[in-house]
Scaffold this motif. Sequence first.
Motif, PDB file in Angstrom:
ATOM      1  N   PRO A   1       0.662  -1.135  -0.093  1.00 15.66           N
ATOM      2  CA  PRO A   1       0.117   0.014  -0.122  1.00 15.66           C
ATOM      3  C   PRO A   1       0.923   1.459  -0.089  1.00 15.66           C
ATOM      4  O   PRO A   1       1.562   1.392   0.873  1.00 15.66           O
ATOM      5  CB  PRO A   1      -1.182  -0.503   1.254  1.00 15.66           C
ATOM      6  CG  PRO A   1       0.413  -1.003   1.852  1.00 15.66           C
ATOM      7  CD  PRO A   1       0.919  -1.736   1.148  1.00 15.66           C
ATOM      8  N   ARG A   2       0.357   2.452  -0.530  1.00 18.62           N
ATOM      9  CA  ARG A   2       1.195   3.669  -0.436  1.00 18.62           C
ATOM     10  C   ARG A   2       0.863   4.194   1.068  1.00 18.62           C
ATOM     11  O   ARG A   2       0.447   5.578   0.794  1.00 18.62           O
ATOM     12  CB  ARG A   2       0.837   3.900  -1.337  1.00 18.62           C
ATOM     13  CG  ARG A   2       1.396   3.789  -3.503  1.00 18.62           C
ATOM     14  CD  ARG A   2       0.714   4.491  -4.423  1.00 18.62           C
ATOM     15  NE  ARG A   2       2.034   3.769  -5.495  1.00 18.62           N
ATOM     16  CZ  ARG A   2       1.702   4.203  -7.129  1.00 18.62           C
ATOM     17  NH1 ARG A   2       0.612   5.881  -7.150  1.00 18.62           N
ATOM     18  NH2 ARG A   2       1.882   3.901  -7.899  1.00 18.62           N
ATOM     19  N   SER A   3      -0.170   3.997   1.358  1.00 21.15           N
ATOM     20  CA  SER A   3      -0.608   4.399   2.823  1.00 21.15           C
ATOM     21  C   SER A   3       0.070   4.467   3.452  1.00 21.15           C
ATOM     22  O   SER A   3       0.120   5.061   4.210  1.00 21.15           O
ATOM     23  CB  SER A   3      -1.994   4.137   3.801  1.00 21.15           C
ATOM     24  OG  SER A   3      -2.218   2.110   3.495  1.00 21.15           O
ATOM     25  N   ILE A   4       1.610   3.893   3.358  1.00 21.61           N
ATOM     26  CA  ILE A   4       2.507   3.828   4.945  1.00 21.61           C
ATOM     27  C   ILE A   4       3.203   4.514   4.080  1.00 21.61           C
ATOM     28  O   ILE A   4       4.042   5.215   2.796  1.00 21.61           O
ATOM     29  CB  ILE A   4       2.581   1.925   4.970  1.00 21.61           C
ATOM     30  CG1 ILE A   4       3.446   1.182   3.773  1.00 21.61           C
ATOM     31  CG2 ILE A   4       1.581   1.648   5.379  1.00 21.61           C
ATOM     32  CD1 ILE A   4       3.758  -0.161   4.099  1.00 21.61           C
TER      33      ILE A   4
ATOM     34  N   GLU B   1       9.989   4.024   3.300  1.00 23.12           N
ATOM     35  CA  GLU B   1      10.121   3.060   4.133  1.00 23.12           C
ATOM     36  C   GLU B   1       9.608   1.772   5.041  1.00 23.12           C
ATOM     37  O   GLU B   1      10.231   0.590   4.397  1.00 23.12           O
ATOM     38  CB  GLU B   1      11.067   4.053   5.466  1.00 23.12           C
ATOM     39  CG  GLU B   1      12.134   4.864   5.354  1.00 23.12           C
ATOM     40  CD  GLU B   1      11.311   6.256   5.164  1.00 23.12           C
ATOM     41  OE1 GLU B   1      11.887   7.554   5.489  1.00 23.12           O
ATOM     42  OE2 GLU B   1      10.346   6.371   4.903  1.00 23.12           O
ATOM     43  N   ALA B   2       8.401   1.800   5.502  1.00 18.40           N
ATOM     44  CA  ALA B   2       8.337   0.823   5.487  1.00 18.40           C
ATOM     45  C   ALA B   2       7.957  -0.051   4.011  1.00 18.40           C
ATOM     46  O   ALA B   2       7.979  -1.057   4.145  1.00 18.40           O
ATOM     47  CB  ALA B   2       7.116   1.467   5.647  1.00 18.40           C
ATOM     48  N   GLN B   3       7.876   0.381   2.913  1.00 15.63           N
ATOM     49  CA  GLN B   3       7.161  -0.179   1.808  1.00 15.63           C
ATOM     50  C   GLN B   3       8.074  -0.770   0.930  1.00 15.63           C
ATOM     51  O   GLN B   3       7.807  -1.876   0.898  1.00 15.63           O
ATOM     52  CB  GLN B   3       6.648   1.267   0.914  1.00 15.63           C
ATOM     53  CG  GLN B   3       5.495   1.752   0.528  1.00 15.63           C
ATOM     54  CD  GLN B   3       4.586   2.279   0.060  1.00 15.63           C
ATOM     55  OE1 GLN B   3       5.055   2.199  -1.124  1.00 15.63           O
ATOM     56  NE2 GLN B   3       4.568   3.986   0.041  1.00 15.63           N
ATOM     57  N   ALA B   4       9.773  -0.565   0.919  1.00 19.78           N
ATOM     58  CA  ALA B   4      10.649  -0.890   0.637  1.00 19.78           C
ATOM     59  C   ALA B   4      11.081  -2.130   1.480  1.00 19.78           C
ATOM     60  O   ALA B   4      12.044  -3.361   1.171  1.00 19.78           O
ATOM     61  CB  ALA B   4      12.199   0.547   1.107  1.00 19.78           C
ATOM     62  N   ALA B   5      10.809  -2.248   3.316  1.00 15.25           N
ATOM     63  CA  ALA B   5      11.214  -2.753   4.097  1.00 15.25           C
ATOM     64  C   ALA B   5       9.753  -4.306   3.206  1.00 15.25           C
ATOM     65  O   ALA B   5      10.232  -6.013   3.236  1.00 15.25           O
ATOM     66  CB  ALA B   5      10.479  -1.986   5.188  1.00 15.25           C
ATOM     67  N   LEU B   6       8.766  -4.005   3.185  1.00 15.43           N
ATOM     68  CA  LEU B   6       8.055  -5.199   2.729  1.00 15.43           C
ATOM     69  C   LEU B   6       8.316  -5.669   1.510  1.00 15.43           C
ATOM     70  O   LEU B   6       8.401  -7.094   1.453  1.00 15.43           O
ATOM     71  CB  LEU B   6       6.504  -4.709   2.356  1.00 15.43           C
ATOM     72  CG  LEU B   6       6.252  -3.875   3.139  1.00 15.43           C
ATOM     73  CD1 LEU B   6       4.591  -3.294   3.192  1.00 15.43           C
ATOM     74  CD2 LEU B   6       5.344  -5.617   4.494  1.00 15.43           C
TER      75      LEU B   6
ATOM     76  N   SER C   1      -0.110  -4.458  16.876  1.00 17.79           N
ATOM     77  CA  SER C   1      -0.140  -5.409  15.859  1.00 17.79           C
ATOM     78  C   SER C   1       0.180  -4.615  14.818  1.00 17.79           C
ATOM     79  O   SER C   1       0.216  -3.362  14.869  1.00 17.79           O
ATOM     80  CB  SER C   1      -1.258  -6.421  16.013  1.00 17.79           C
ATOM     81  OG  SER C   1      -1.191  -7.389  15.186  1.00 17.79           O
ATOM     82  N   GLY C   2      -0.240  -5.462  13.236  1.00 13.22           N
ATOM     83  CA  GLY C   2      -0.544  -4.181  12.546  1.00 13.22           C
ATOM     84  C   GLY C   2      -1.477  -5.105  11.421  1.00 13.22           C
ATOM     85  O   GLY C   2      -2.278  -6.509  11.589  1.00 13.22           O
ATOM     86  N   THR C   3      -1.380  -4.928  10.348  1.00 13.75           N
ATOM     87  CA  THR C   3      -3.064  -5.141   9.639  1.00 13.75           C
ATOM     88  C   THR C   3      -2.452  -6.372   9.085  1.00 13.75           C
ATOM     89  O   THR C   3      -3.354  -7.218   8.086  1.00 13.75           O
ATOM     90  CB  THR C   3      -3.834  -4.369   8.643  1.00 13.75           C
ATOM     91  OG1 THR C   3      -2.798  -3.816   8.273  1.00 13.75           O
ATOM     92  CG2 THR C   3      -4.621  -2.928  10.258  1.00 13.75           C
ATOM     93  N   ARG C   4      -1.481  -6.681   8.568  1.00 16.25           N
ATOM     94  CA  ARG C   4      -0.527  -7.957   8.072  1.00 16.25           C
ATOM     95  C   ARG C   4      -0.259  -8.344   8.194  1.00 16.25           C
ATOM     96  O   ARG C   4       0.189  -9.511   8.639  1.00 16.25           O
ATOM     97  CB  ARG C   4       0.008  -7.347   7.071  1.00 16.25           C
ATOM     98  CG  ARG C   4      -0.732  -6.275   5.979  1.00 16.25           C
ATOM     99  CD  ARG C   4       0.011  -6.195   4.669  1.00 16.25           C
ATOM    100  NE  ARG C   4      -0.227  -5.458   3.311  1.00 16.25           N
ATOM    101  CZ  ARG C   4       0.223  -5.643   2.283  1.00 16.25           C
ATOM    102  NH1 ARG C   4       0.534  -5.981   1.906  1.00 16.25           N
ATOM    103  NH2 ARG C   4      -0.673  -5.195   0.953  1.00 16.25           N
TER     104      ARG C   4
END
Length: 333
Positions: free
Chosen positions: A18-21, A24-29, A269-272
Amino acid sequence: MNTPVDGVRVPARDIPFPRSISAEAQAALRRLVNADGVPFNALHTPPHPDDFDGWMRFKAAADAQYGAAMAQYAGQLRSSVETLRIGDATVHIATPADPLADDVVYVDLHGGGLVFGGGDVCRIGAQMQADQLGVRCWGIDYRMPPVHPYPAALDDCLAVYRRLLNDYASSRIVVGGRSAGANLAAAMVLRARDEGLALPAALVLLSPEVDLTESGDSFELNQRVDVLLPRSLMSNNLLYAAGADLADPYLSPLFGDFTQGFVPTFIQSGTRDLFLSNAVRMHRALRRAQVACELHVFEAMPHGGFMGAPEDRELRAEVARFVHEHWRAGRRN
């Protein structure tokens, strides 16, 4: 006549990052999946619970990988650390150069699927917590299977907690853990209560593994969507339990009786996160028992966080705020 499907049939599809994060978080995923979109951790199959030698090899490989990942932080840590033995447990005591207070302590219980994460990983984790919170941290390097199954780890946690009660007021102790460590943190509080011990000021449960039966919705919904923990840990759970009932509250604290006394709790926690249902259900169980509890769920966060993204820093700030608030409340009391 076809038998109706007892659930929702979802067609094969790609689930985008998602682009809602944060970027850096997108890159980690993205770093945690291969070119086909398969999480790297989904490519490893754990041994059967009865395969002792297989688990010893699997454990050695995982600990080496965890150790290499944590070693990158070692040069950045400021807190000193000493290691001692309490009963059968090893404890790493990390102390900041200039602690914010000398009469408080944070107990850190490491993650690792109840099988991994001891040794240097536990020691570095204690130093990280001491640096982040500005106070002394005791990292319990509890015994683990396949050599030491349940209840060895929980026994170690109780032995260390009893020792801490000799040196600190219970109101000046906060206990926290991530993943498997959160399981032990919650189970330790339940058992301490059942044994008549004074309870700590508060509890921090990060991506908590509080249901070893894996009965929650997210164990199905977030399979493979959680890029860090893409599949069941049932083989780990059975290895750890060594024949004990997985639904026993000392193994799955979610099923404990919280009406008989518990402590203010912070849950994340997180949604994923594969363990999202654990967090949601634990929060509801505590609130039904009228226990003070905060639930923090982060957008698209997998199990264990994003490894350094702004969202992780936000989580650390929330944890620090929570524990310091309860230490202050303990001082007033």
